[in-house]
Design a protein around this motif. Structure first.
Motif: not given
Ligand code: FMN
Ligand code: EPS
Length: 363
Positions: A162-165, A177-180, A150-153, A169-170
Motif C-alpha cells: 500500500r502507499s503512505f497513508e 522494520l528490517n524488511f520495509p 522513510g522508504s518502503h518497498i 506514522k508510516d
C-alpha cells in the motif's frame, strides 16, 4: 572528482569490495551536534545482509571513526571513518568472463584491465555501507530539526505494498522494520517469494517509495541545483538504481492539468496544497508539502543460472555460471541507502537555506 559530492557538506567515499577497508570522509558538519554511535549503527544494521533473502557474505559493518566525533558529539572537523572487509572470497570471480548486466566489461575497458575487479571493486554495492554512515549522520541532524525520512518497498516484482497513508506514522513504523513493507501480509508473501527466487538461482527487482516530512519551504535552488537534480544525481550513484521519479512522475503523462494541479489553500495560517501530485517540489524548491519520490531497483545481475557472455582472454563467445554469494533482491538493503543519500542532499540544502535566512534577517 566522482568520489566526492556536495556543496556545504561534502562526502568522499573510498575503498573496494575486496580491499582491506571501505570508508568515507564527511566534511562540513557543525560542531556540538549530539551523535550517538548507536544511531548510526542502527541504520547500518538495516543495510546488513540478513537471512536467506540477502547475500551470504557476512560483514560486521561496525565503523571505526578516525576523527570528527568525540564523546558522542561532533567536533566540527572532518568526520573520517572506515569499515573493514573481512569476509572476502575473490576466488569466486572468473574475471575474464564479464557478468551480464554487472559493471565488469565496461570497467575492464575503462581502466584498461588494470583494476582488480574481483567482487565488483568500486562498483560493488558494498560501498553503499559508507554512504549509510555519512547519510545517517545527516539524518540525525535533520531529525533534530523535525525532518523525518522513510522508504518502503512499494513493489517487489509483481507484488504491491500500500502507499503512505499517514506519513508521520508510516515513517515511524518503517524505521523499525528490517524488511520495509507497510502491509504486513504482503511483506510475508514478498519474503516467501524471495526464497523461491533464490532456489531458482534467479533475482528480482522493485520500486521504493520515499517520503520526507517536516521540510521547510524554499530548500533547493532553481536550474542546475534543483532538489530534483541533486537528489537524482546521488540516487543514481547507488548501484542498480535505474529510475527516479518525483510525485506522480511518468504517470503525469496520462492526466489533464485540471486533474493534477496541486491547488493552494490556507489552513490555520499555513499554506498547503490539496493534493501533492508534484511530490513536494515546485521549480526545484521544496514547497512545504511532504517530499515524495520513487526509485526503481533492477533485478540483481549476478544470478546462478547459466548465461551467455564473452571470454576476454580468448575473445570468443562463451557461457558463465556465476559462483559466489549474491543478493536474490537488493531492494530491502537499498532502502537505508536511499534514506541516507536523501538526508545528505536535504541537509546540504537546509544549511544553505539557513544562511539565506540569516542574511535576510540581518538586513
Ligand atoms: C546493497 C547492494 C547490494 C548489491 N548486491 C549485489 C549482488 O550481490 N550481486 C550483484 O550482481 N549485484 C549487486 N548489487 C548491484 C550491483 O552492484 C550493480 O548492479 C552493478 O554495480 C552495476 O551497476 P548498475 O546496475 O548501476 O549498472 C548490489 C547493489 C547494492 C546497492
Ligand atoms: C558485500 C556486500 O554485497 C556484495 C555486493 C555485490 C555487488 O556486486 O554489488 C556482490 C557480492 O559481493 P561478494 O561476491 O564479495 O560477496 C555481495 O555480497 C555488501 O553489500 O556489503
Amino acid at each position: 572528482m566522482s568520489n566526492s559530492i556536495g556543496e556545504r557538506i561534502r562526502l568522499t567515499i573510498f575503498g573496494e569490495s575486496h580491499g582491506s577497508v571501505i570508508g568515507g570522509i564527511l566534511d562540513g558538519i557543525p560542531a556540538g551536534v549530539e551523535l550517538p554511535l548507536e544511531y548510526i549503527q542502527e541504520k547500518l544494521n538495516l543495510r546488513k545482509a540478513k537471512g536467506s533473502i540477502s547475500t551470504s557474505r557476512q560483514e560486521e559493518d561496525v565503523p571505526t571513526f578516525l576523527s570528527g566525533i568525540h564523546q558522542g558529539y561532533t567536533e566540527g572537523n572532518a568526520i573520517a571513518f572506515i569499515l573493514k572487509n573481512k569476509n572476502v572470497q575473490s576466488k569466486d570471480y572468473e574475471l575474464h568472463k564479464p557478468r551480464p548486466s554487472h559493471a565488469d566489461y565496461a570497467a575492464y575497458e575503462k581502466y584498461f584491465g588494470y583494476m582488480n575487479l574481483a567482487g565488483g571493486a568500486i562498483f560493488s554495492g558494498r560501498l553503499t555501507a559508507a554512504f549509510v554512515v555519512g547519510g545517517a549522520i545527516c539524518q540525525k541532524l535533520l531529525e533534530d530539526k523535525g525532518v523525518y525520512i522513510g522508504s518502503h518497498i512499494k513493489r517487489l516484482y509483481r507484488f504491491q505494498d500500500r502507499s503512505f497513508e499517514n506519513y508521520e506514522k508510516d515513517i515511524q513504523k518503517l524505521s523499525r522494520l528490517n524488511f520495509p513493507v507497510l502491509d504486513s501480509s504482503i511483506s510475508k508473501t514478498m519474503q516467501e517469494y524471495l526464497l523461491k527466487i533464490k532456489e531458482e538461482k534467479d533475482s528480482i527487482g522493485g520500486i521504493l517509495e520515499t517520503a520526507v516530512v517536516g521540510l521547510p519551504v524554499g530548500l533547493g535552488d532553481p536550474i542546475f541545483d534543483s532538489l530534483e537534480s541533486n537528489l537524482s544525481k546521488i540516487l543514481f550513484s547507488i548501484p542498480a538504481i535505474k529510475g527516479v521519479s518525483f510525485g506522480l512522475g511518468f504517470d503525469f503523462a496520462q492526466y489533464k492539468g485540471s486533474e493534477v494541479n496541486d491547488v493552494l489553500f490556507y489552513e490555520k495560517g499555513k499554506v498547503k496544497t490539496k493534493t501533492n501530485h508534484n511530490g513536494g517540489i515546485n521549480g526545484g524548491l521544496s514547497n512545504g508539502m511532504p517530499l515524495v519520490f520513487h526509485t526503481v531497483v533492477k533485478p540483481t545481475s549476478s544470478i546462478g543460472l547459466v548465461q551467455e557472455t564473452i571470454d576476454l582472454q580468448t575473445q570468443t563467445n562463451t557461457t558463465v555460471e556465476i559462483q559466489g554469494r549474491h543478493d536474490p533482491a537488493i531492494i530491502h538493503r537499498v532502502r537505508p541507502v536511499v534514506d541516507a543519500v536523501t538526508a545528505f542532499v536535504l541537509l546540504d540544502a537546509y544549511l544553505k537555506r539557513e544562511q539565506e535566512c540569516l542574511w535576510q534577517n540581518s538586513v
